[in-house]
Design a protein around this motif. Structure first.
Motif, PDB file in Angstrom:
ATOM      1  N   GLY A   1      -8.942  -4.854   5.555  1.00 41.41           N
ATOM      2  CA  GLY A   1      -8.762  -6.045   4.723  1.00 41.41           C
ATOM      3  C   GLY A   1      -8.416  -5.671   3.291  1.00 41.41           C
ATOM      4  O   GLY A   1      -7.549  -6.284   2.656  1.00 41.41           O
ATOM      5  N   HIS A   2      -9.093  -4.642   2.766  1.00 39.33           N
ATOM      6  CA  HIS A   2      -8.783  -4.144   1.424  1.00 39.33           C
ATOM      7  C   HIS A   2      -7.348  -3.623   1.377  1.00 39.33           C
ATOM      8  O   HIS A   2      -6.595  -3.912   0.444  1.00 39.33           O
ATOM      9  CB  HIS A   2      -9.733  -3.002   1.034  1.00 39.33           C
ATOM     10  CG  HIS A   2     -11.148  -3.398   0.862  1.00 39.33           C
ATOM     11  ND1 HIS A   2     -12.183  -2.659   1.365  1.00 39.33           N
ATOM     12  CD2 HIS A   2     -11.717  -4.461   0.226  1.00 39.33           C
ATOM     13  CE1 HIS A   2     -13.334  -3.242   1.039  1.00 39.33           C
ATOM     14  NE2 HIS A   2     -13.072  -4.332   0.357  1.00 39.33           N
ATOM     15  N   LEU A   3      -6.989  -2.832   2.380  1.00 39.92           N
ATOM     16  CA  LEU A   3      -5.641  -2.258   2.419  1.00 39.92           C
ATOM     17  C   LEU A   3      -4.584  -3.358   2.435  1.00 39.92           C
ATOM     18  O   LEU A   3      -3.597  -3.300   1.698  1.00 39.92           O
ATOM     19  CB  LEU A   3      -5.492  -1.349   3.644  1.00 39.92           C
ATOM     20  CG  LEU A   3      -4.126  -0.669   3.778  1.00 39.92           C
ATOM     21  CD1 LEU A   3      -3.828   0.203   2.577  1.00 39.92           C
ATOM     22  CD2 LEU A   3      -4.068   0.129   5.068  1.00 39.92           C
ATOM     23  N   ARG A   4      -4.806  -4.378   3.251  1.00 41.22           N
ATOM     24  CA  ARG A   4      -3.815  -5.460   3.350  1.00 41.22           C
ATOM     25  C   ARG A   4      -3.648  -6.210   2.048  1.00 41.22           C
ATOM     26  O   ARG A   4      -2.535  -6.553   1.657  1.00 41.22           O
ATOM     27  CB  ARG A   4      -4.194  -6.419   4.484  1.00 41.22           C
ATOM     28  CG  ARG A   4      -3.928  -5.800   5.835  1.00 41.22           C
ATOM     29  CD  ARG A   4      -4.157  -6.788   6.960  1.00 41.22           C
ATOM     30  NE  ARG A   4      -3.992  -6.109   8.246  1.00 41.22           N
ATOM     31  CZ  ARG A   4      -4.744  -6.324   9.295  1.00 41.22           C
ATOM     32  NH1 ARG A   4      -5.734  -7.194   9.239  1.00 41.22           N
ATOM     33  NH2 ARG A   4      -4.528  -5.678  10.424  1.00 41.22           N
ATOM     34  N   VAL A   5      -4.739  -6.490   1.339  1.00 43.19           N
ATOM     35  CA  VAL A   5      -4.614  -7.217   0.068  1.00 43.19           C
ATOM     36  C   VAL A   5      -3.861  -6.355  -0.952  1.00 43.19           C
ATOM     37  O   VAL A   5      -3.024  -6.861  -1.702  1.00 43.19           O
ATOM     38  CB  VAL A   5      -5.967  -7.733  -0.475  1.00 43.19           C
ATOM     39  CG1 VAL A   5      -6.781  -6.654  -1.135  1.00 43.19           C
ATOM     40  CG2 VAL A   5      -5.750  -8.892  -1.431  1.00 43.19           C
ATOM     41  N   ILE A   6      -4.113  -5.056  -0.954  1.00 41.73           N
ATOM     42  CA  ILE A   6      -3.406  -4.159  -1.872  1.00 41.73           C
ATOM     43  C   ILE A   6      -1.919  -4.084  -1.523  1.00 41.73           C
ATOM     44  O   ILE A   6      -1.060  -4.171  -2.399  1.00 41.73           O
ATOM     45  CB  ILE A   6      -4.085  -2.777  -1.897  1.00 41.73           C
ATOM     46  CG1 ILE A   6      -5.374  -2.882  -2.730  1.00 41.73           C
ATOM     47  CG2 ILE A   6      -3.157  -1.696  -2.438  1.00 41.73           C
ATOM     48  CD1 ILE A   6      -6.260  -1.684  -2.705  1.00 41.73           C
TER      49      ILE A   6
ATOM     50  N   ALA B   1      -5.806   6.784  -4.610  1.00 40.55           N
ATOM     51  CA  ALA B   1      -5.070   7.604  -3.636  1.00 40.55           C
ATOM     52  C   ALA B   1      -4.107   6.788  -2.772  1.00 40.55           C
ATOM     53  O   ALA B   1      -3.273   7.353  -2.074  1.00 40.55           O
ATOM     54  CB  ALA B   1      -6.059   8.346  -2.739  1.00 40.55           C
ATOM     55  N   LEU B   2      -4.219   5.473  -2.826  1.00 38.22           N
ATOM     56  CA  LEU B   2      -3.368   4.624  -1.993  1.00 38.22           C
ATOM     57  C   LEU B   2      -1.944   4.573  -2.529  1.00 38.22           C
ATOM     58  O   LEU B   2      -1.727   4.390  -3.725  1.00 38.22           O
ATOM     59  CB  LEU B   2      -3.941   3.206  -1.920  1.00 38.22           C
ATOM     60  CG  LEU B   2      -5.345   3.120  -1.330  1.00 38.22           C
ATOM     61  CD1 LEU B   2      -5.905   1.718  -1.508  1.00 38.22           C
ATOM     62  CD2 LEU B   2      -5.334   3.508   0.138  1.00 38.22           C
ATOM     63  N   LYS B   3      -0.977   4.722  -1.636  1.00 41.24           N
ATOM     64  CA  LYS B   3       0.430   4.770  -2.015  1.00 41.24           C
ATOM     65  C   LYS B   3       0.899   3.580  -2.857  1.00 41.24           C
ATOM     66  O   LYS B   3       1.618   3.769  -3.827  1.00 41.24           O
ATOM     67  CB  LYS B   3       1.292   4.906  -0.749  1.00 41.24           C
ATOM     68  CG  LYS B   3       2.741   5.257  -1.047  1.00 41.24           C
ATOM     69  CD  LYS B   3       3.556   5.339   0.222  1.00 41.24           C
ATOM     70  CE  LYS B   3       3.361   6.678   0.891  1.00 41.24           C
ATOM     71  NZ  LYS B   3       4.246   6.858   2.053  1.00 41.24           N
TER      72      LYS B   3
END
Length: 132
Positions: free
Chosen positions: A17-22, A63-65
């Motif tokens: 969920g965090h990844l998707r919002v980012i 660290a997220l692209k």
């Protein structure tokens, strides 16, 4: 003219969920800046310390692209200051905050994204710790 997007969160027990919002926030502009809630802010807001420390959460998000810059969000009352400091064109928040940040529409576009259904950090923590 490049568009800067800013979003905020605790990002504790990082999940899809965090990844998707980012990813969705990043898609709204050219540069994504993410405010990660300070440990003390999380304690005031949620009444508990995060599972992962502020430094760990900053490192994970950085660290997220899609993420271009991270910073520590010390206070909810400083949102306008953060928007102006990073010259944000768009503020992105989850729709659980719908309407709460409309006051910033004088300095940037305000977008509320739908949350990923059935994913909650609090629920995950309770499940892991043997709660409900």
């Amino acid at each position: 003219m490049p568009r800067t997007v800013i979003t905020f969160g605790t990002f504790d027990v990082f999940h899809v969920g965090h990844l998707r919002v980012i990813e969705r926030a990043a898609a709204l502009g050219d540069r994504l800046v993410v405010g990660v809630s300070a440990d003390a802010l999380n304690l005031r807001k949620k009444g508990r310390e995060p599972v992962f420390s502020q430094a760990e959460r900053l490192a994970i998000v950085a660290a997220l692209k899609p993420v271009d810059e991270v910073f520590v969000e010390e206070s909810l009352e400083l949102k306008r200051d953060y928007i102006q400091k990073f010259a944000a064109d768009v503020l992105v928040m989850g729709d659980d905050w719908a309407g709460r940040f409309d006051e910033f529409s004088d300095v940037c576009e305000v977008v509320y994204l739908p949350r990923t259904p059935a994913i909650s950090t609090t629920a995950l923590i309770e499940k892991i710790s043997g709660g409900s």
